[in-house]
Motif scaffolding. Sequence first.
Motif, PDB file in Angstrom:
ATOM      1  N   GLU A  47      29.206  25.657  15.064  1.00  0.00           N
ATOM      2  CA  GLU A  47      28.053  25.348  15.380  1.00  0.00           C
ATOM      3  C   GLU A  47      27.696  26.162  16.458  1.00  0.00           C
ATOM      4  O   GLU A  47      26.530  26.301  17.007  1.00  0.00           O
ATOM      5  CB  GLU A  47      27.896  23.897  16.002  1.00  0.00           C
ATOM      6  N   ASP A  50      24.839  28.724  15.836  1.00  0.00           N
ATOM      7  CA  ASP A  50      23.703  28.140  15.602  1.00  0.00           C
ATOM      8  C   ASP A  50      23.088  27.983  16.879  1.00  0.00           C
ATOM      9  O   ASP A  50      21.881  28.171  17.347  1.00  0.00           O
ATOM     10  CB  ASP A  50      23.607  26.790  15.030  1.00  0.00           C
ATOM     11  N   GLU A  51      23.622  27.404  18.062  1.00  0.00           N
ATOM     12  CA  GLU A  51      23.151  27.030  19.246  1.00  0.00           C
ATOM     13  C   GLU A  51      22.825  28.446  20.084  1.00  0.00           C
ATOM     14  O   GLU A  51      21.885  28.534  20.751  1.00  0.00           O
ATOM     15  CB  GLU A  51      24.408  26.357  20.100  1.00  0.00           C
ATOM     16  N   GLN A  53      21.391  30.838  18.625  1.00  0.00           N
ATOM     17  CA  GLN A  53      20.347  31.323  17.904  1.00  0.00           C
ATOM     18  C   GLN A  53      20.405  32.783  17.625  1.00  0.00           C
ATOM     19  O   GLN A  53      19.261  33.640  17.640  1.00  0.00           O
ATOM     20  CB  GLN A  53      19.092  31.179  18.904  1.00  0.00           C
ATOM     21  N   TRP A  74      29.210  26.947   7.170  1.00  0.00           N
ATOM     22  CA  TRP A  74      27.897  27.584   7.631  1.00  0.00           C
ATOM     23  C   TRP A  74      26.680  26.793   6.511  1.00  0.00           C
ATOM     24  O   TRP A  74      25.506  26.479   6.962  1.00  0.00           O
ATOM     25  CB  TRP A  74      27.873  28.993   7.241  1.00  0.00           C
ATOM     26  N   GLN A  77      25.345  23.724   7.729  1.00  0.00           N
ATOM     27  CA  GLN A  77      24.242  23.683   8.761  1.00  0.00           C
ATOM     28  C   GLN A  77      22.915  23.888   8.403  1.00  0.00           C
ATOM     29  O   GLN A  77      22.693  23.890   7.155  1.00  0.00           O
ATOM     30  CB  GLN A  77      24.874  24.716   9.546  1.00  0.00           C
ATOM     31  N   ARG A  78      22.029  23.973   9.315  1.00  0.00           N
ATOM     32  CA  ARG A  78      20.648  24.051   9.046  1.00  0.00           C
ATOM     33  C   ARG A  78      20.129  25.508   8.528  1.00  0.00           C
ATOM     34  O   ARG A  78      19.119  25.551   8.284  1.00  0.00           O
ATOM     35  CB  ARG A  78      19.810  23.626  10.421  1.00  0.00           C
ATOM     36  N   LYS A  79      21.366  26.477   8.255  1.00  0.00           N
ATOM     37  CA  LYS A  79      21.075  27.660   7.912  1.00  0.00           C
ATOM     38  C   LYS A  79      20.054  28.438   8.724  1.00  0.00           C
ATOM     39  O   LYS A  79      18.891  29.063   8.499  1.00  0.00           O
ATOM     40  CB  LYS A  79      20.726  27.711   6.302  1.00  0.00           C
ATOM     41  N   ALA A  80      19.954  28.183  10.174  1.00  0.00           N
ATOM     42  CA  ALA A  80      19.180  28.917  11.032  1.00  0.00           C
ATOM     43  C   ALA A  80      19.487  30.392  11.146  1.00  0.00           C
ATOM     44  O   ALA A  80      18.567  31.046  11.721  1.00  0.00           O
ATOM     45  CB  ALA A  80      19.673  28.297  12.526  1.00  0.00           C
ATOM     46  N   TYR A  81      20.393  30.828  10.411  1.00  0.00           N
ATOM     47  CA  TYR A  81      20.676  32.286  10.584  1.00  0.00           C
ATOM     48  C   TYR A  81      21.326  32.667   9.113  1.00  0.00           C
ATOM     49  O   TYR A  81      21.822  31.600   8.530  1.00  0.00           O
ATOM     50  CB  TYR A  81      21.669  32.897  11.605  1.00  0.00           C
TER      51      TYR A  81
END
Length: 324
Positions: A47, A50-51, A53, A74, A77-81
Amino acid sequence: MSQHAGPRAESTHHRLYEFAKAALTRIFVHPYATVCELYCGGGVDAEKWDEAQIGHYIGIDGSSSGINQRREAWESQRKAYTADFFELDPCMEDVEIHLKDQTNPADLVCCLKNLQLCFETEERARKLLLNVSSLLKPGGYFFGITPDSSTIWAKYQKNVEAYHNRSSGMKPNIVPNCIRSENYMITFEVEDEKFPLFGKKYQLKFANDISPEIHCLVHFPSFIRLAREAGLEYVEIQNLTEFYDDNRAQFAGMIMNFGPNLVDPRGRLLPRSYDVLGLYTTFIFQKPDPDVAPPLTTPLLHDVTYIQDEAKRVASASDDCLEG
């Protein structure tokens, strides 16, 4: 460090190690960066990316189970990347072959565990650093954490000296091969009073662990030399206690999120935290960008003098009493 949750995750050394990884990440990682993590196996601390960014993640690990754990973390997760995962050992194989058309894709390369295993031989260490150089964009940084061989060796030498003083010349061929504190025990596999450049193995067992970790000492002057040969310039190697003290204003509040009884009310490391963090060091290298500024010049370090100076520095700074 362990990749599994459970009782060990609550131990002092694990919490401090997780703090150190998070602190380094906060310093180096910027939003939308492409980050490559070597020996990324496991998903316990996924995580943090993710934090931070980040924009893209490249995970590399030689273990199929480790890389699968990281991929699953991964995917959950929210798949921010976005992310790519490669199953290969970066101190044994050429990363470029797997990257296909990607050239110098990473803004940052980190190795937050297992660097020391690459120092079993010079060839393995050289391959790792060549891979790092091929991954990094010009101007990018290679950073991470590894056991502090200068601290460990200084403690070992102090132990040997105390043993010889006690024995008064008795048993001249027997060299003590253990370092003990209330938090850990370090055992060298071969009793020796010399620090070879590569392949010096030891076991590190923390008080609450069932089995020890097997490591190799990282000979820092050789690390710096091989990095330079691979096109990476030395920036800093700093013991984690010094790293924390230098950044205490920024990290004193943050370390409290990793559990109680690590620092005093003023944010200073408690003795147990100091003892455990002192076993590790940060390392930072940069790939020069010829279009921005002339390359940094790396100071030439004479191996013996460097180790002796490090030993004196650590010995004078350490007040812990070691048993034979």
